[in-house]
Design a protein around this motif. Structure first.
Motif, short mmCIF file in Angstrom:
data_model
loop_
_atom_site.label_atom_id
_atom_site.label_comp_id
_atom_site.label_asym_id
_atom_site.label_seq_id
_atom_site.Cartn_x
_atom_site.Cartn_y
_atom_site.Cartn_z
N ALA A 207 0.88 -1.29 0.00
CA ALA A 207 0.07 -0.02 0.04
C ALA A 207 0.70 1.30 -0.20
CB ALA A 207 -0.85 -0.01 1.12
N SER A 208 1.98 1.19 0.54
CA SER A 208 2.88 2.28 0.61
C SER A 208 4.42 2.08 0.12
CB SER A 208 2.81 2.92 2.23
OG SER A 208 3.63 3.93 2.29
N ASP A 209 5.06 3.09 -0.14
CA ASP A 209 6.47 3.30 -0.48
C ASP A 209 7.13 4.29 0.45
OD1 ASP A 209 6.03 5.70 -1.53
OD2 ASP A 209 6.86 5.28 -3.42
N ALA A 210 6.44 4.49 1.52
CA ALA A 210 7.33 5.50 2.62
C ALA A 210 6.94 4.90 3.90
CB ALA A 210 6.38 6.76 2.39
N PHE A 211 7.87 3.83 4.37
CA PHE A 211 8.01 3.65 5.96
C PHE A 211 9.38 3.08 6.09
CE2 PHE A 211 6.89 0.19 3.05
CZ PHE A 211 7.75 -0.85 3.30
N LYS A 212 10.04 3.04 7.24
CA LYS A 212 11.09 2.84 7.69
C LYS A 212 11.46 1.36 7.73
CE LYS A 212 11.80 6.86 10.63
NZ LYS A 212 12.31 7.39 11.93
N SER A 213 12.41 1.12 6.98
CA SER A 213 12.91 -0.21 6.73
C SER A 213 14.37 -0.60 6.39
CB SER A 213 12.06 -0.82 5.34
OG SER A 213 12.10 0.03 4.19
N HIS A 214 14.68 -1.88 5.98
CA HIS A 214 16.03 -2.24 5.85
C HIS A 214 15.90 -3.54 4.77
CE1 HIS A 214 20.34 -2.74 6.13
NE2 HIS A 214 20.16 -4.03 6.53
N SER A 215 17.19 -3.67 4.00
CA SER A 215 17.00 -4.83 3.42
C SER A 215 18.44 -5.55 3.24
CB SER A 215 16.55 -4.89 1.97
OG SER A 215 17.12 -3.83 1.14
N ASP A 216 18.72 -6.67 2.76
CA ASP A 216 20.14 -7.38 2.69
C ASP A 216 19.94 -8.17 1.42
OD1 ASP A 216 21.55 -6.12 4.99
OD2 ASP A 216 20.08 -7.42 5.93
N ILE A 217 21.08 -8.47 0.71
CA ILE A 217 21.17 -9.21 -0.27
C ILE A 217 21.68 -10.85 0.11
CG2 ILE A 217 22.44 -9.85 -2.56
CD1 ILE A 217 22.48 -6.72 -3.05
N VAL A 218 20.98 -11.82 -0.02
CA VAL A 218 21.20 -13.28 0.16
C VAL A 218 22.55 -13.84 -0.47
CG1 VAL A 218 20.45 -15.44 0.19
CG2 VAL A 218 18.90 -13.77 0.70
N VAL A 219 23.67 -14.15 0.15
CA VAL A 219 24.73 -14.66 -0.68
C VAL A 219 25.05 -16.03 -0.09
CG1 VAL A 219 25.71 -12.30 -0.74
CG2 VAL A 219 25.99 -13.61 1.33
N SER A 220 24.41 -16.63 0.78
CA SER A 220 24.54 -18.20 1.12
C SER A 220 23.36 -18.64 1.70
CB SER A 220 25.68 -18.20 2.27
OG SER A 220 25.68 -19.57 2.85
N VAL A 221 22.91 -19.78 1.24
CA VAL A 221 21.75 -20.53 1.92
C VAL A 221 21.93 -21.73 2.47
CG1 VAL A 221 19.26 -21.28 1.10
CG2 VAL A 221 20.32 -19.31 0.13
N GLN A 222 21.94 -22.07 3.97
CA GLN A 222 22.32 -23.30 4.86
C GLN A 222 20.96 -23.72 4.83
OE1 GLN A 222 25.30 -24.64 4.99
NE2 GLN A 222 26.51 -22.87 4.84
N PRO A 223 21.14 -24.83 5.68
CA PRO A 223 19.62 -25.44 5.95
C PRO A 223 18.70 -24.72 6.77
CG PRO A 223 21.51 -27.14 5.89
CD PRO A 223 22.12 -26.01 5.69
N ASP A 224 19.33 -24.18 7.86
CA ASP A 224 18.81 -23.48 9.11
C ASP A 224 18.61 -21.94 8.88
OD1 ASP A 224 18.04 -26.12 9.72
OD2 ASP A 224 19.97 -26.16 11.24
#
Length: 264
Positions: A207-224
């Motif tokens: 609904a909105s593109d104006a809220f405080k947030s964060h993101s990171d790029i996945v570089v490794s996928v382990q089982p857990d």
């Protein structure tokens, strides 16, 4: 066979035994190696890799504390983005380079300038995490043109919202589509999305593109868990570990609320 280091750090040893005297080097996350086959002792793999300009041959543990140490490549498009994230992590000395110190504040200046803003890491009242993700995606676009259609922005919410809108519009040219956490399991090259300060959910981002947030790029996928790289993490470019559910999806913990799936 070409493989990549799948841990933050991995000891390359001359012999298949845990001996402080046989360590040749410490390999970093994402480092490319050639797997040569099993070593003489079970649980070890023979590899060769280039360190500096010198080729080194040795052995590594196949698993370290239950985590696999090497992985096979994924698609070239996903690898391109993971590689750019790792380049920035290494440029910031694996999370040790602080935003307001030289040369790191200049690197952050490059990130800001790429989205048209005249700032750098000495502007400490300005969050630069979204600028860093935009910078990594933009650099990946040099080999994967589809990344050029990313919503480059100084705020994470801009591209989170855009990824949902483009999914809803069935825009197959979009590099990412926004998904709820339970819909698709994370892979290398995806983006983990978090809220900051005030809890948010997928519908809020739709609904909105104006809220405080964060993101990171996945570089490794382990089982857990997954490992993901982002900027302005500990005032540097650093790695965060995100838990997965028993079914393999990103866990709705530590403010994680949505998942941008890489469609390149």
């Amino acid at each position: 066979m070409k493989m990549f280091v799948d841990l933050e750090a991995l000891n390359l040893r001359s012999t298949p035994e845990m001996d402080p005297g046989n360590r040749i080097a410490i390999l970093h996350l994402g480092q490319e190696v050639d797997a040569l086959g099993p070593a003489t002792e079970p649980g070890w793999t023979r590899i060769k890799t280039t360190i500096g300009n010198v080729q080194k041959t040795g052995v590594v543990k196949a698993e370290v504390e239950g985590q696999r140490s090497l992985r096979i490549p994924v698609s070239a498009q996903r690898e391109a983005l993971a590689r750019q994230a790792i380049i920035e992590w290494l440029r910031f000395e694996k999370g040790q380079g602080q935003e307001h110190h030289a040369p790191f504040f200049g690197y952050i200046g490059e990130m800001w300038q790429a989205i048209g803003l005249n700032l750098d890491g000495r502007d400490r009242d300005q969050f630069w995490s979204a600028a860093s993700i935009s910078f990594m995606v933009r650099n990946a676009s040099s080999t994967v043109p589809k990344y050029k259609k990313f919503k480059f922005a100084a705020a994470h919410a801009k591209y989170m919202h855009d990824s949902i809108a483009r999914r809803n519009a069935n825009d197959t040219k979009a590099p990412f589509w926004g998904h709820r956490l339970h819909e698709i399991r994370p892979e290398i090259g995806d983006i983990v999305c978090k809220w900051r300060e005030a809890p948010r959910d997928y519908d809020d981002a739709a609904a909105s593109d104006a809220f405080k947030s964060h993101s990171d790029i996945v570089v490794s996928v382990q089982p857990d868990f997954v490992l993901a790289i982002g900027g302005n993490v500990g005032q540097s470019v650093n790695i965060t570990r995100y838990k997965k559910t028993g079914a393999g999806f990103l866990a709705p913990q530590d403010a994680v609320f949505m998942h941008m799936v890489n469609r390149t």
